[in-house]
Structures are given as C-alpha cells and as structure tokens.
Design a protein around this motif. Structure first.
Motif, PDB file in Angstrom:
ATOM      1  N   LYS A   1     -10.700   4.172   3.725  1.00 28.05           N
ATOM      2  CA  LYS A   1      -9.702   4.245   4.795  1.00 28.05           C
ATOM      3  C   LYS A   1      -8.721   3.098   4.598  1.00 28.05           C
ATOM      4  O   LYS A   1      -8.982   2.163   3.850  1.00 28.05           O
ATOM      5  CB  LYS A   1     -10.382   4.127   6.157  1.00 28.05           C
ATOM      6  N   ASN A   2      -7.588   3.159   5.292  1.00 25.79           N
ATOM      7  CA  ASN A   2      -6.552   2.130   5.157  1.00 25.79           C
ATOM      8  C   ASN A   2      -7.109   0.713   5.301  1.00 25.79           C
ATOM      9  O   ASN A   2      -6.810  -0.160   4.485  1.00 25.79           O
ATOM     10  CB  ASN A   2      -5.440   2.345   6.178  1.00 25.79           C
ATOM     11  N   ASP A   3      -7.894   0.476   6.338  1.00 21.88           N
ATOM     12  CA  ASP A   3      -8.425  -0.874   6.583  1.00 21.88           C
ATOM     13  C   ASP A   3      -9.338  -1.341   5.448  1.00 21.88           C
ATOM     14  O   ASP A   3      -9.283  -2.497   5.037  1.00 21.88           O
ATOM     15  CB  ASP A   3      -9.171  -0.928   7.917  1.00 21.88           C
ATOM     16  N   GLU A   4     -10.176  -0.446   4.951  1.00 23.29           N
ATOM     17  CA  GLU A   4     -11.066  -0.793   3.846  1.00 23.29           C
ATOM     18  C   GLU A   4     -10.264  -1.074   2.574  1.00 23.29           C
ATOM     19  O   GLU A   4     -10.593  -1.985   1.817  1.00 23.29           O
ATOM     20  CB  GLU A   4     -12.056   0.348   3.583  1.00 23.29           C
ATOM     21  N   PHE A   5      -9.236  -0.284   2.353  1.00 19.98           N
ATOM     22  CA  PHE A   5      -8.374  -0.461   1.186  1.00 19.98           C
ATOM     23  C   PHE A   5      -7.685  -1.822   1.248  1.00 19.98           C
ATOM     24  O   PHE A   5      -7.677  -2.568   0.276  1.00 19.98           O
ATOM     25  CB  PHE A   5      -7.333   0.669   1.148  1.00 19.98           C
ATOM     26  N   LYS A   6      -7.132  -2.149   2.423  1.00 16.61           N
ATOM     27  CA  LYS A   6      -6.452  -3.444   2.609  1.00 16.61           C
ATOM     28  C   LYS A   6      -7.411  -4.606   2.388  1.00 16.61           C
ATOM     29  O   LYS A   6      -7.048  -5.615   1.781  1.00 16.61           O
ATOM     30  CB  LYS A   6      -5.890  -3.555   4.035  1.00 16.61           C
ATOM     31  N   GLU A   7      -8.625  -4.461   2.881  1.00 18.08           N
ATOM     32  CA  GLU A   7      -9.616  -5.533   2.793  1.00 18.08           C
ATOM     33  C   GLU A   7      -9.982  -5.862   1.346  1.00 18.08           C
ATOM     34  O   GLU A   7     -10.145  -7.024   0.992  1.00 18.08           O
ATOM     35  CB  GLU A   7     -10.874  -5.114   3.561  1.00 18.08           C
TER      36      GLU A   7
ATOM     37  N   HIS B   1       6.464   1.489  -2.427  1.00 17.67           N
ATOM     38  CA  HIS B   1       5.077   1.433  -2.874  1.00 17.67           C
ATOM     39  C   HIS B   1       4.329   0.335  -2.117  1.00 17.67           C
ATOM     40  O   HIS B   1       4.933  -0.496  -1.448  1.00 17.67           O
ATOM     41  CB  HIS B   1       4.981   1.209  -4.386  1.00 17.67           C
ATOM     42  N   ILE B   2       3.021   0.338  -2.248  1.00 18.56           N
ATOM     43  CA  ILE B   2       2.186  -0.682  -1.621  1.00 18.56           C
ATOM     44  C   ILE B   2       2.453  -2.014  -2.305  1.00 18.56           C
ATOM     45  O   ILE B   2       2.476  -2.087  -3.536  1.00 18.56           O
ATOM     46  CB  ILE B   2       0.696  -0.300  -1.709  1.00 18.56           C
ATOM     47  N   LEU B   3       2.663  -3.036  -1.494  1.00 19.70           N
ATOM     48  CA  LEU B   3       2.932  -4.373  -2.011  1.00 19.70           C
ATOM     49  C   LEU B   3       1.786  -4.823  -2.919  1.00 19.70           C
ATOM     50  O   LEU B   3       0.622  -4.773  -2.528  1.00 19.70           O
ATOM     51  CB  LEU B   3       3.105  -5.363  -0.854  1.00 19.70           C
TER      52      LEU B   3
ATOM     53  N   PHE C   1      -0.823   7.815   0.284  1.00 26.67           N
ATOM     54  CA  PHE C   1       0.264   6.870   0.522  1.00 26.67           C
ATOM     55  C   PHE C   1       1.076   7.208   1.772  1.00 26.67           C
ATOM     56  O   PHE C   1       1.556   6.319   2.473  1.00 26.67           O
ATOM     57  CB  PHE C   1       1.181   6.804  -0.699  1.00 26.67           C
ATOM     58  N   ASP C   2       1.241   8.485   2.061  1.00 24.57           N
ATOM     59  CA  ASP C   2       2.040   8.897   3.221  1.00 24.57           C
ATOM     60  C   ASP C   2       1.519   8.327   4.535  1.00 24.57           C
ATOM     61  O   ASP C   2       2.287   8.111   5.464  1.00 24.57           O
ATOM     62  CB  ASP C   2       2.093  10.419   3.320  1.00 24.57           C
ATOM     63  N   LYS C   3       0.224   8.070   4.608  1.00 25.50           N
ATOM     64  CA  LYS C   3      -0.382   7.555   5.844  1.00 25.50           C
ATOM     65  C   LYS C   3      -0.656   6.047   5.784  1.00 25.50           C
ATOM     66  O   LYS C   3      -1.294   5.492   6.659  1.00 25.50           O
ATOM     67  CB  LYS C   3      -1.698   8.284   6.128  1.00 25.50           C
ATOM     68  N   TRP C   4      -0.194   5.383   4.727  1.00 27.29           N
ATOM     69  CA  TRP C   4      -0.416   3.940   4.563  1.00 27.29           C
ATOM     70  C   TRP C   4       0.306   3.178   5.665  1.00 27.29           C
ATOM     71  O   TRP C   4       1.481   3.427   5.933  1.00 27.29           O
ATOM     72  CB  TRP C   4       0.069   3.490   3.192  1.00 27.29           C
ATOM     73  N   ASP C   5      -0.401   2.221   6.282  1.00 25.40           N
ATOM     74  CA  ASP C   5       0.208   1.442   7.366  1.00 25.40           C
ATOM     75  C   ASP C   5       0.271  -0.051   7.035  1.00 25.40           C
ATOM     76  O   ASP C   5       0.507  -0.871   7.910  1.00 25.40           O
ATOM     77  CB  ASP C   5      -0.537   1.674   8.680  1.00 25.40           C
ATOM     78  N   GLY C   6       0.087  -0.378   5.771  1.00 25.72           N
ATOM     79  CA  GLY C   6       0.138  -1.784   5.346  1.00 25.72           C
ATOM     80  C   GLY C   6       1.511  -2.159   4.814  1.00 25.72           C
ATOM     81  O   GLY C   6       2.490  -1.433   4.953  1.00 25.72           O
ATOM     82  N   LYS C   7       1.570  -3.303   4.149  1.00 24.05           N
ATOM     83  CA  LYS C   7       2.838  -3.842   3.633  1.00 24.05           C
ATOM     84  C   LYS C   7       3.342  -2.988   2.472  1.00 24.05           C
ATOM     85  O   LYS C   7       2.575  -2.522   1.638  1.00 24.05           O
ATOM     86  CB  LYS C   7       2.664  -5.276   3.185  1.00 24.05           C
ATOM     87  N   LEU C   8       4.673  -2.841   2.457  1.00 27.60           N
ATOM     88  CA  LEU C   8       5.328  -2.029   1.433  1.00 27.60           C
ATOM     89  C   LEU C   8       6.400  -2.837   0.728  1.00 27.60           C
ATOM     90  O   LEU C   8       6.884  -3.830   1.240  1.00 27.60           O
ATOM     91  CB  LEU C   8       5.991  -0.808   2.073  1.00 27.60           C
ATOM     92  N   LYS C   9       6.773  -2.341  -0.433  1.00 25.95           N
ATOM     93  CA  LYS C   9       7.885  -2.920  -1.181  1.00 25.95           C
ATOM     94  C   LYS C   9       8.680  -1.765  -1.779  1.00 25.95           C
ATOM     95  O   LYS C   9       8.110  -0.740  -2.143  1.00 25.95           O
ATOM     96  CB  LYS C   9       7.372  -3.823  -2.292  1.00 25.95           C
ATOM     97  N   GLY C  10       9.993  -1.933  -1.877  1.00 29.95           N
ATOM     98  CA  GLY C  10      10.799  -0.890  -2.492  1.00 29.95           C
ATOM     99  C   GLY C  10      12.253  -0.998  -2.086  1.00 29.95           C
ATOM    100  O   GLY C  10      12.624  -1.822  -1.252  1.00 29.95           O
ATOM    101  N   THR C  11      13.054  -0.141  -2.670  1.00 30.22           N
ATOM    102  CA  THR C  11      14.489  -0.200  -2.427  1.00 30.22           C
ATOM    103  C   THR C  11      14.891   0.298  -1.052  1.00 30.22           C
ATOM    104  O   THR C  11      15.908  -0.086  -0.539  1.00 30.22           O
ATOM    105  CB  THR C  11      15.259   0.619  -3.488  1.00 30.22           C
TER     106      THR C  11
END
Length: 139
Positions: free
Chosen positions: A43-49, A69-71, A126-136
């Motif tokens: 899940k998002n939280d586990e991925f971030k951790e 994309h994900i930072l 990725f569409d449901k990612w709620d963490g930090k992002l980077k991109g144009t």
C-alpha cells in the motif's frame, strides 16, 4: 442481410467483440497473478516507509516519467528492460510501479527469473500515489 456461413455479419462482430474482451480480461488477470507470485504488493504507506532503503523503479515510458514520477525513482521502461536489467543491485529491495501494475508485474517476473528476491509493487499504482512527486507538470 449478408450471411457468412450460418452467421450474419452482426453475429461475427459479436463473436469478435467477445474474444477481444476475453483477451483483455485475461491480460489483466495474468498480470495480477504474476504480481502476486513474484512480488509483494505494498500500500502507499508501506511503499513510502521502505522506499528510502530500496531501488525505486518506474517502469513506465520515458515521456510519462518526465511529466511526473515519484520523487527519487529511476526510469527503467519495461520496453527497454534488457538494457537496464544489469544496473540493479541484488542486495537491495526493488520497488516497482507503473499506472496499472501490468508492466510492474511483468518486470517482477523477469527480475525473479534473474535471481532477484526482494521485489515489491505499489499496490494501487502510480495514479493513486499520494506521496511526493517530481516532474515538469508538478506544482
């Protein structure tokens, strides 16, 4: 109405539509099975951790990666997997993601066959990612 054999044109169109739907469903189901077999879904939280101690790999195409994309992620498109596969370390976990988990699951299967064991996939994609992002296009 024009008849091919004993079926009308509409009958043949319906058969083709059903076959296309079955093919699409099978592709999604097959990717789901691959993802469950060769990787752990996070899940998002586990991925971030865990991502700060892992190799975070975006398997989408470069154009998508550049937009957003994900930072901290590296781009390793599934379509160019053979080029990038040797740049991954076997002694570190690999965190994979894409839009719908289809390419991530296929990448996980290939990595598993190459001897990688700690493979994880972003469960919601990725569409449901709620963490930090980077991109144009990120504001």
């Amino acid at each position: 109405m024009f008849v091919l054999g004993k079926l009308s044109v509409m009958g043949w169109i319906n058969i083709v539509l059903v076959l296309v739907l079955v093919w699409l469903f099978w592709g999604q189901f097959y990717s789901y099975i691959l993802g469950r077999r060769y990787a752990t879904q996070l899940k998002n939280d586990e991925f971030k951790e865990g991502m700060h101690k892992a190799q975070v790999i975006d398997v989408r195409e470069p154009e998508q990666f550049k937009k957003k994309h994900i930072l901290g992620a590296r781009n390793m498109p599934y379509s160019q997997f053979k080029i990038y596969q040797n740049s991954l370390r076997k002694d570190m976990p690999i965190y994979l993601y894409d839009d719908a988990k289809t390419m991530a699951a296929r990448t996980a299967a290939k990595l598993h066959k190459k001897g990688y064991s700690e493979i994880y996939i972003l469960k919601a994609g990725f569409d449901k990612w709620d963490g930090k992002l980077k991109g144009t296009k990120v504001k």
